[in-house]
Every structure is written in C-alpha cells, then in structure tokens.
Design a protein around this motif. Structure first.
Motif, PDB file in Angstrom:
ATOM      1  N   ASP A 607      12.918  39.897 -62.026  1.00  0.00           N
ATOM      2  CA  ASP A 607      11.759  40.794 -61.772  1.00  0.00           C
ATOM      3  C   ASP A 607      10.849  40.843 -63.261  1.00  0.00           C
ATOM      4  OD1 ASP A 607      12.569  41.101 -59.312  1.00  0.00           O
ATOM      5  OD2 ASP A 607      13.284  43.117 -59.544  1.00  0.00           O
ATOM      6  N   PHE A 608      11.499  40.988 -64.213  1.00  0.00           N
ATOM      7  CA  PHE A 608      10.916  41.067 -65.533  1.00  0.00           C
ATOM      8  C   PHE A 608       9.997  39.791 -65.824  1.00  0.00           C
ATOM      9  CE2 PHE A 608       9.892  41.989 -70.004  1.00  0.00           C
ATOM     10  CZ  PHE A 608       9.422  42.930 -69.961  1.00  0.00           C
ATOM     11  N   ALA A 609      10.642  38.934 -65.431  1.00  0.00           N
ATOM     12  CA  ALA A 609      10.146  37.474 -65.849  1.00  0.00           C
ATOM     13  C   ALA A 609       9.085  37.427 -64.846  1.00  0.00           C
ATOM     14  CB  ALA A 609      11.034  36.355 -65.710  1.00  0.00           C
ATOM     15  N   ALA A 610       8.775  37.696 -63.669  1.00  0.00           N
ATOM     16  CA  ALA A 610       7.739  37.552 -62.691  1.00  0.00           C
ATOM     17  C   ALA A 610       6.622  38.618 -63.354  1.00  0.00           C
ATOM     18  CB  ALA A 610       8.191  38.106 -61.355  1.00  0.00           C
ATOM     19  N   TYR A 611       7.054  39.667 -63.726  1.00  0.00           N
ATOM     20  CA  TYR A 611       6.003  40.545 -64.341  1.00  0.00           C
ATOM     21  C   TYR A 611       5.449  39.820 -65.240  1.00  0.00           C
ATOM     22  CZ  TYR A 611       4.162  44.898 -66.764  1.00  0.00           C
ATOM     23  OH  TYR A 611       3.659  45.739 -67.211  1.00  0.00           O
ATOM     24  N   LEU A 612       6.170  39.428 -66.520  1.00  0.00           N
ATOM     25  CA  LEU A 612       5.485  38.781 -67.532  1.00  0.00           C
ATOM     26  C   LEU A 612       4.425  37.662 -66.901  1.00  0.00           C
ATOM     27  CD1 LEU A 612       8.404  38.050 -69.964  1.00  0.00           C
ATOM     28  CD2 LEU A 612       6.342  39.456 -70.442  1.00  0.00           C
ATOM     29  N   GLY A 613       4.866  36.881 -65.896  1.00  0.00           N
ATOM     30  CA  GLY A 613       3.575  35.912 -65.223  1.00  0.00           C
ATOM     31  C   GLY A 613       2.607  36.870 -64.960  1.00  0.00           C
ATOM     32  N   SER A 614       2.883  37.969 -64.314  1.00  0.00           N
ATOM     33  CA  SER A 614       1.520  38.692 -63.904  1.00  0.00           C
ATOM     34  C   SER A 614       0.708  39.052 -65.007  1.00  0.00           C
ATOM     35  CB  SER A 614       1.830  39.557 -62.902  1.00  0.00           C
ATOM     36  OG  SER A 614       2.444  40.774 -63.732  1.00  0.00           O
ATOM     37  N   LEU A 615       1.367  39.399 -66.084  1.00  0.00           N
ATOM     38  CA  LEU A 615       0.686  39.839 -67.310  1.00  0.00           C
ATOM     39  C   LEU A 615      -0.152  38.649 -67.837  1.00  0.00           C
ATOM     40  CD1 LEU A 615       2.960  42.256 -69.221  1.00  0.00           C
ATOM     41  CD2 LEU A 615       1.090  42.657 -67.721  1.00  0.00           C
ATOM     42  N   ARG A 616       0.245  37.312 -67.624  1.00  0.00           N
ATOM     43  CA  ARG A 616      -0.561  36.445 -68.280  1.00  0.00           C
ATOM     44  C   ARG A 616      -1.869  36.190 -67.334  1.00  0.00           C
ATOM     45  NH1 ARG A 616       1.833  31.928 -71.147  1.00  0.00           N
ATOM     46  NH2 ARG A 616       3.836  32.434 -72.086  1.00  0.00           N
ATOM     47  N   GLN A 617      -1.890  36.703 -66.120  1.00  0.00           N
ATOM     48  CA  GLN A 617      -2.984  36.695 -65.546  1.00  0.00           C
ATOM     49  C   GLN A 617      -4.228  37.511 -65.860  1.00  0.00           C
ATOM     50  OE1 GLN A 617      -3.448  34.045 -63.291  1.00  0.00           O
ATOM     51  NE2 GLN A 617      -1.337  33.635 -63.850  1.00  0.00           N
ATOM     52  N   ARG A 618      -3.307  38.838 -66.292  1.00  0.00           N
ATOM     53  CA  ARG A 618      -4.370  39.907 -66.768  1.00  0.00           C
ATOM     54  C   ARG A 618      -5.072  39.546 -68.119  1.00  0.00           C
ATOM     55  NH1 ARG A 618      -1.809  45.735 -65.877  1.00  0.00           N
ATOM     56  NH2 ARG A 618      -2.813  45.395 -63.916  1.00  0.00           N
ATOM     57  N   TYR A 619      -4.039  38.993 -68.960  1.00  0.00           N
ATOM     58  CA  TYR A 619      -4.211  38.841 -70.198  1.00  0.00           C
ATOM     59  C   TYR A 619      -4.329  37.321 -70.501  1.00  0.00           C
ATOM     60  CZ  TYR A 619      -3.287  43.951 -70.549  1.00  0.00           C
ATOM     61  OH  TYR A 619      -3.035  45.183 -70.408  1.00  0.00           O
ATOM     62  N   PRO A 620      -5.392  36.497 -70.353  1.00  0.00           N
ATOM     63  CA  PRO A 620      -5.362  34.973 -70.643  1.00  0.00           C
ATOM     64  C   PRO A 620      -4.704  34.649 -71.801  1.00  0.00           C
ATOM     65  CG  PRO A 620      -7.436  35.969 -69.978  1.00  0.00           C
ATOM     66  CD  PRO A 620      -6.954  37.059 -70.422  1.00  0.00           C
ATOM     67  N   VAL A 621      -3.889  33.579 -71.802  1.00  0.00           N
ATOM     68  CA  VAL A 621      -3.071  33.094 -73.066  1.00  0.00           C
ATOM     69  C   VAL A 621      -3.725  31.632 -73.157  1.00  0.00           C
ATOM     70  CG1 VAL A 621      -0.921  32.414 -73.823  1.00  0.00           C
ATOM     71  CG2 VAL A 621      -1.052  34.344 -72.289  1.00  0.00           C
ATOM     72  N   THR A 622      -3.931  31.204 -74.564  1.00  0.00           N
ATOM     73  CA  THR A 622      -4.285  30.067 -75.146  1.00  0.00           C
ATOM     74  C   THR A 622      -3.417  29.544 -76.007  1.00  0.00           C
ATOM     75  OG1 THR A 622      -6.817  30.374 -74.715  1.00  0.00           O
ATOM     76  CG2 THR A 622      -6.025  28.611 -76.048  1.00  0.00           C
ATOM     77  N   ILE A 623      -2.691  28.561 -75.811  1.00  0.00           N
ATOM     78  CA  ILE A 623      -1.653  27.933 -76.665  1.00  0.00           C
ATOM     79  C   ILE A 623      -2.244  26.834 -77.519  1.00  0.00           C
ATOM     80  CG2 ILE A 623       0.448  26.822 -77.014  1.00  0.00           C
ATOM     81  CD1 ILE A 623       0.803  29.575 -75.976  1.00  0.00           C
ATOM     82  N   ASN A 624      -2.039  26.827 -78.751  1.00  0.00           N
ATOM     83  CA  ASN A 624      -2.186  25.933 -79.563  1.00  0.00           C
ATOM     84  C   ASN A 624      -1.314  24.610 -79.762  1.00  0.00           C
ATOM     85  OD1 ASN A 624      -3.327  23.894 -81.722  1.00  0.00           O
ATOM     86  ND2 ASN A 624      -3.334  25.554 -83.348  1.00  0.00           N
ATOM     87  N   SER A 625      -1.616  23.524 -78.901  1.00  0.00           N
ATOM     88  CA  SER A 625      -0.425  22.558 -78.538  1.00  0.00           C
ATOM     89  C   SER A 625      -0.155  21.751 -79.843  1.00  0.00           C
ATOM     90  CB  SER A 625      -1.023  21.573 -77.705  1.00  0.00           C
ATOM     91  OG  SER A 625      -2.144  20.898 -78.019  1.00  0.00           O
ATOM     92  N   LYS A 626      -0.919  21.913 -81.033  1.00  0.00           N
ATOM     93  CA  LYS A 626      -0.930  21.172 -82.203  1.00  0.00           C
ATOM     94  C   LYS A 626       0.438  21.888 -82.957  1.00  0.00           C
ATOM     95  CE  LYS A 626      -5.726  19.862 -83.475  1.00  0.00           C
ATOM     96  NZ  LYS A 626      -6.640  20.230 -84.178  1.00  0.00           N
ATOM     97  N   VAL A 627       0.610  23.033 -82.719  1.00  0.00           N
ATOM     98  CA  VAL A 627       1.795  23.809 -83.586  1.00  0.00           C
ATOM     99  C   VAL A 627       3.167  23.620 -82.694  1.00  0.00           C
ATOM    100  CG1 VAL A 627       0.484  25.573 -84.356  1.00  0.00           C
ATOM    101  CG2 VAL A 627       1.672  26.016 -82.356  1.00  0.00           C
ATOM    102  N   ILE A 628       2.995  23.219 -81.558  1.00  0.00           N
ATOM    103  CA  ILE A 628       4.316  22.701 -80.631  1.00  0.00           C
ATOM    104  C   ILE A 628       4.588  21.226 -81.042  1.00  0.00           C
ATOM    105  CG2 ILE A 628       5.175  22.478 -78.581  1.00  0.00           C
ATOM    106  CD1 ILE A 628       4.603  25.501 -78.883  1.00  0.00           C
ATOM    107  N   GLU A 629       3.942  20.608 -81.384  1.00  0.00           N
ATOM    108  CA  GLU A 629       4.202  18.887 -81.777  1.00  0.00           C
ATOM    109  C   GLU A 629       4.228  18.822 -83.216  1.00  0.00           C
ATOM    110  OE1 GLU A 629       0.986  17.172 -79.987  1.00  0.00           O
ATOM    111  OE2 GLU A 629       1.313  17.692 -77.820  1.00  0.00           O
TER     112      GLU A 629
END
Length: 634
Positions: A607-629
């Motif tokens: 349930d909490f994982a699903a809640y985090l998913g809903s928060l991503r809709q409320r607060y847009p998340v932008t990932i810098n793919s360069k730091v992953i690679e």
C-alpha cells in the motif's frame, strides 16, 4: 537507526531504507563523472536533489552492500545502473514524503524527539546518551546542534507519515486463518528417482563429439591473465600498534580534560501532555489549563496515580501508553521550559503546569543517573588507545608522502621504500584478472593498476593507492601468466564426462515423463517407489524449497496425483501424491495472529509503495539520466 515507530509493529524495511542519516560519509570515492557534477541529480516537485547528496547515498548503499555480501562484494557493482537508480529512487521517495509531511502539517513533539534521540546508540557512551557525543557527531557531519536535531525531526516526520499510511492496511482474520491452514496442510508423497547413471551402458560419446564441443565452446576453457605481486602497505592501524604511550602522557591527558570522562547527568521523567492548537482561542486555552490544574490537584493528593492518569489523559502518542514515561534524557534534548522544569525537580516530585509550544505539561521526575566521572584507572585504557591513534595519525601523515614519493621515484623495486620506512614486503598468490580477491586486492583501483601495461610489461611499482581509510598500498608484478585456453588434451576427459552426464539426464527425463503419462492414463509403470511420507509447506526451505513448492502446486483434486521434477544431480524424480491431510487439532491462535501480522506488513508495504506512486503524480519528478549512467573514469 531511529526507532521512530517502535510502538507500531509495522516497521519500515525496504522503501525507507535510504532514509537514514548518513553517519559514515568517508573513505569511499565518488562514482559521479565530473562532467555531470554541476547538474542536479533529480528535481522533485521543485525540490532539488544535489549531486553531493546522490554521492552520499551511493556511499551509504555501498556500505550496506559490503556488509551484506562480505568478501564477495565487488565495488564495481556500484557502476551498475540498477544499483545507482535504486539509490536515487530512495532520495526521490524521501523528497516526496518530506513535501507531503509539510503539506499535511505533521509534527513530532519534543518529548518524543528526546526519547528517541536518547535511545540512538550512535549518541551514547557506555550505553548512555552523551551530549558531548551528540555534538561530536553533529560537528563531524557538518551540522550545528540545531541542524542535526532538525534533520532527525525531518526523518521522524517521514516515518510518522509511513506509519499513518501503512497502519491503515488491513488483512481479514479469515484470510490469515486460511493461510495458516494452508501452511499446516500436509501431502502424503512417495517418490521414484531415475538417475542418469542407469543409462551409462547405453551412452557412447565419440571423440568427434568431444572435439566438436571443445571447438564450439572455447570460451568455457579460457584461463584469465594472472599475476603474482610483491606489495607494501603503510597503514595507520599498523602504526598504532607500534606506538608507545607513557604513563605521564596518560595522566596529563586525563587531568587536562577530566570533564571529558564524566558521565553526563541524565534524568528519567514522565509527563502528561495536553495539546493546545496554535490557533486556539483564549477560551479554549483556558479550558485546557483548567483541566491540567484539576489533574495536578489529583496528583498532588495521590502521586501514585500518575501513570494511570497519563494513559487516560495525555495526548503525547509516544509516551501515553507507557504511562507518560519518556525514559532517560540529558540537557539539550527537550524544549527549554520543559528541560528547566525537569532539572529543577528532585526524584519523586511533580511539577506545576508547564507551558510549551506544544501545550501544557505536568511532569514527574522518577530517577537521576550519571554526573560521576571515571577515575584515572578506569579511563587509562581508553586514553592510551586514543593517544596511540593520535600518534599513529600524525606518523601516517608524515610517512604517506615519503611512501608515495619513494615507490614512484624508485619504481624498479619496493625494497627502498620498505627499508626507509621499516615495512615488510609481502608476496601475493597468483591473482586472476577479473576475480575478487581478499584485501588489499579487493580494491578496484589496485587490481586495475597491477594489470596495467606499465606494471606487467615494465615491472614498475604501482603508484601508492589508498585501499582503505589511511591505508596506502603499492605493488610490483614479479610473475605474469598471460590469458590462455586450456589444451584439448587437458580437458578431453572432462568434456566426455560432461557430455555423458547430459545424455544421461536427457534419457532420465524422457523415461520419467513417459512413466507419468502411463500412470495418469491408469497404466502401470516400472518404478521403484519409496515408502510414503508426509510433506509440509514448512519444508520449502533451502535446496528442497523448489521441489516442495512443486508438490504443493500440483493439482490434487483426483488422487493419486503425479508430477515430475528434475533433480539437481541430473536425475529425474517422479512424485506420487496419495493423500492430502488437514490438521486435526485446532489452529493455534498465536500462530494465526503471527501470520496475520506478517500479512499485514506485506500488504502495508504494498500500500505504501502505491502511495508513493500517487505522490509522484502530485509532485512531478524529473530524473537526470546522466547520473545513473555516468561512472567516474579510473
């Protein structure tokens, strides 16, 4: 590290794993390429995650993996995109929860803060909270006292939010009971094992088949490049063991800072908190104070009722169920009005009505401890160890440059550096390229250096490489075996045996599957059955886990039922299920409750994982793919 939800059985395990204060940000290199250092790692609802914070999360992740994997840990795992993404996702989840906690105006009472901080081992000396230790940790991490308190409060707010979401999850008792019944179900099973060795006389592997397999699978018979090295180590830890400390130095250190060896006074208190909202009217505030005065009058008449009245009236969720007990705490952990009241009381005394930002308190002091210092004899070993480490640290700083310069300037041998610094040259076993070895060759930089062209061809010393905190190593290749392929003659017998076993496995499976087809059709099959035995789901552990799961996944509507299972040794097992048994005795209520708690936890985490998913809709998340690679080039 922070037991923020110890009154809640559902403790954060996976999602909040990265939300722990980083108390070990040292000794690990950054894995972030300098080209992306100036860019933020991510932006969450307008809040930025800086490169430095991402680097710290990677360090924390590496420490956990090293602890989990032990000698099998390879630092190169930190280069994997999925590992780096996991670290960044943890920070993103943290930011999401912080913003949501702020939006919903969640708070952590100071009394609860004090209780938790006092219980954190990292802030304790000899099992007791130490203000000096708290300040030391804060300073080492670049925080002021207030800054570290704010960081802890933020962490607790996140966990409070988790408890609110996960705590609302629910698993019906009927489901837990059914699950318990399934766990106690047993199946009566007989087995017949067909081994590949039964077909040895029927198997003929030709020399042509062996040669063909060798030619088509040369990579399987490759031997990596190997080197043997001499190496030299300069470490602070080894230097500390050689340091001498005089009794006079120990005595002077003790006398110069005797307060350092004092055990800070701590007080144990209970309280009743009646909260007052910041927007409360004067009439509402007066009503709360009137109630507090009435409670105080009752307690003055009978102090023994404190715990009872706290359970009935206190609005501090962290201490209410414990009768208001806050445990031990020192100065600096409570808000000032509360602290001043506590440290003005004598054991057993009850305060008046104390005002704070959270409302009004009635406080009872129950115990006082600490405030005494260690004698010189009691502190001697601690002081001697500290002085040795200080001397070793200074000595290491003096010798590190000498060590580095000598192995570089006299690169044809380690002997000059060893002689100059009084160190011993050691010899390694053969080290295969690409394989993890014990320290110091578990260090990626050192492994890369000893396989470099300069080290292998020119037999020069490697540069001094820091393989651990305040530990330098230089190595020199003395023997090299190039990569090769094992000759056909050396592996011919091995290949022939391998092909024979594979053929035997195939024949065993074919015979087993044919036997199952006959049995299901009601025909006889020539198999040697074992005596029936009861199998339970509890046996689905270790090597037998997959086999037991297969037995319980098999349809058992019509008995006997049959299934096949490939064994790990190349054989093939045929199982006959002749009965399904349910427990005759009543199910243990405690077992059902334990299973329900496990299911509650699983559901709450989902349930909490699903809640985090809903928060991503409320607060847009932008990932810098360069730091992953991006991985720092060595």
């Amino acid at each position: 590290m922070f037991d923020a939800v110890r009154n809640n059985k559902r403790v954060v395990q996976g999602v909040l794993l990265l939300m722990i204060l980083p108390f070990a940000f040292f000794g690990v290199e950054s894995y972030v390429n300098s080209d992306v250092q100036r860019e933020d790692a991510a932006v969450v609802g307008g809040a930025k995650i800086a490169q430095e914070e991402f680097t710290a999360a990677l360090r924390d992740q590496q420490d956990r993996l090293r602890e989990m994997m032990g000698e099998e840990f390879d630092p190169k795992i930190m280069e994997r995109a999925e590992v780096r993404r996991q670290a960044l996702d943890g920070l993103v989840s943290q930011r999401l929860l912080i913003q949501e906690a702020q939006r919903t105006n969640l708070t952590v009472p100071d009394a609860r803060m004090s209780q938790i901080i006092a219980a954190i081992p990292g802030f304790q000396v000899d099992g007791k909270f130490s203000e000096a230790r708290f300040d030391q940790v804060a300073q080492s991490q670049g925080y002021s006292r207030d800054g570290l308190l704010a960081r802890i409060r933020q962490d607790l707010l996140i966990r409070q939010l988790y408890a609110g979401i996960a705590g609302s999850s629910f698993v019906p008792a009927s489901l837990a009971k059914r699950w318990a019944q399934m766990q106690q179900e047993q199946r009566e099973v007989s087995e017949a094992v067909i081994t590949p060795f039964e077909f040895i006389e029927q198997i003929a592997i030709t020399p042509e088949q062996v040669r063909e397999y060798y030619d088509e699978n040369l990579k399987q018979f490759e031997v990596p490049e190997q080197v043997k090295v001499e190496y030299l180590t300069l470490s602070e830890a080894a230097l500390a063991a050689t340091m001498d400390v005089s009794e006079e130095d120990i005595r002077k250190t003790y006398e110069a800072d005797q307060s350092r060896y004092m055990q800070g006074e701590e007080r144990k208190a209970s309280h009743i908190l009646l909260t007052i909202d910041a927007s409360a009217s004067p009439e509402e505030r007066a009503a709360v104070r009137t109630k507090a005065e009435a409670l105080l009058k009752t307690l003055r008449a009978d102090p023994s009722k404190f715990a009872e009245l706290a359970k009935e009236n206190s609005q501090d969720p962290g201490s209410k169920d414990a009768g208001g007990d806050l445990g031990y705490f020192g100065r600096g952990t409570m808000v000032k009005p509360f602290e001043d009241a506590v440290f003005a009381l004598k054991p057993g005394q009850i305060s008046g009505v104390i005002d704070s930002d959270f409302g009004v308190h009635i406080i009872q002091l129950t115990e006082v401890r600490g405030g005494q210092g260690k004698t010189l004899d009691e502190a001697r070993a601690e002081i001697a160890d500290e002085l040795k480490k200080q001397s070793a640290r200074r000595k290491f700083a003096e010798l590190a440059e000498v060590f580095s310069n000598t192995v570089y300037e006299q690169a044809d041998s380690l002997a000059p550096a060893a002689e100059k610094l009084g160190l011993q040259v050691k010899t390694s076993p053969l080290i295969p390229k690409g394989f993890l070895m014990p320290a110091p060759f578990d260090n990626e930089k050192l492994r890369d250096a000893i396989f470099s062209e300069d080290a292998v061809k020119n037999r020069r010393n490697t540069q001094a490489i820091e393989t651990a905190s305040n530990t330098l190593v230089s190595a020199r290749v003395i023997e090299q075996l190039p990569a090769s392929v094992k000759p056909f003659e050396d592996v011919q017998a091995e290949i022939e045996k391998q092909l024979g076993l594979a053929a035997g496995e195939k024949m065993a499976r074919e015979r087993g599957e044919a036997a199952i087809a006959k049995l299901k059709a009601g025909e006889n099959a020539p198999l040697n059955w074992s005596p029936p035995q009861d199998v339970s789901r509890a046996q689905a552990q270790g090597p037998a886990a997959e086999m037991v799961r297969a037995i319980f996944n098999a349809p058992a509507d019509a008995l006997p039922a049959y299934l096949g299972f490939p064994m790990g040794n190349g054989g093939y097992a045929v199982f006959r299920i002749s009965a399904v048994k349910q427990p005759k005795e009543a199910l243990d209520p405690q077992r059902i409750e334990a299973i329900k708690a496990q299911l509650d936890q699983t559901v709450s985490q989902d349930d909490f994982a699903a809640y985090l998913g809903s928060l991503r809709q409320r607060y847009p998340v932008t990932i810098n793919s360069k730091v992953i690679e991006a991985v720092k080039q060595q």
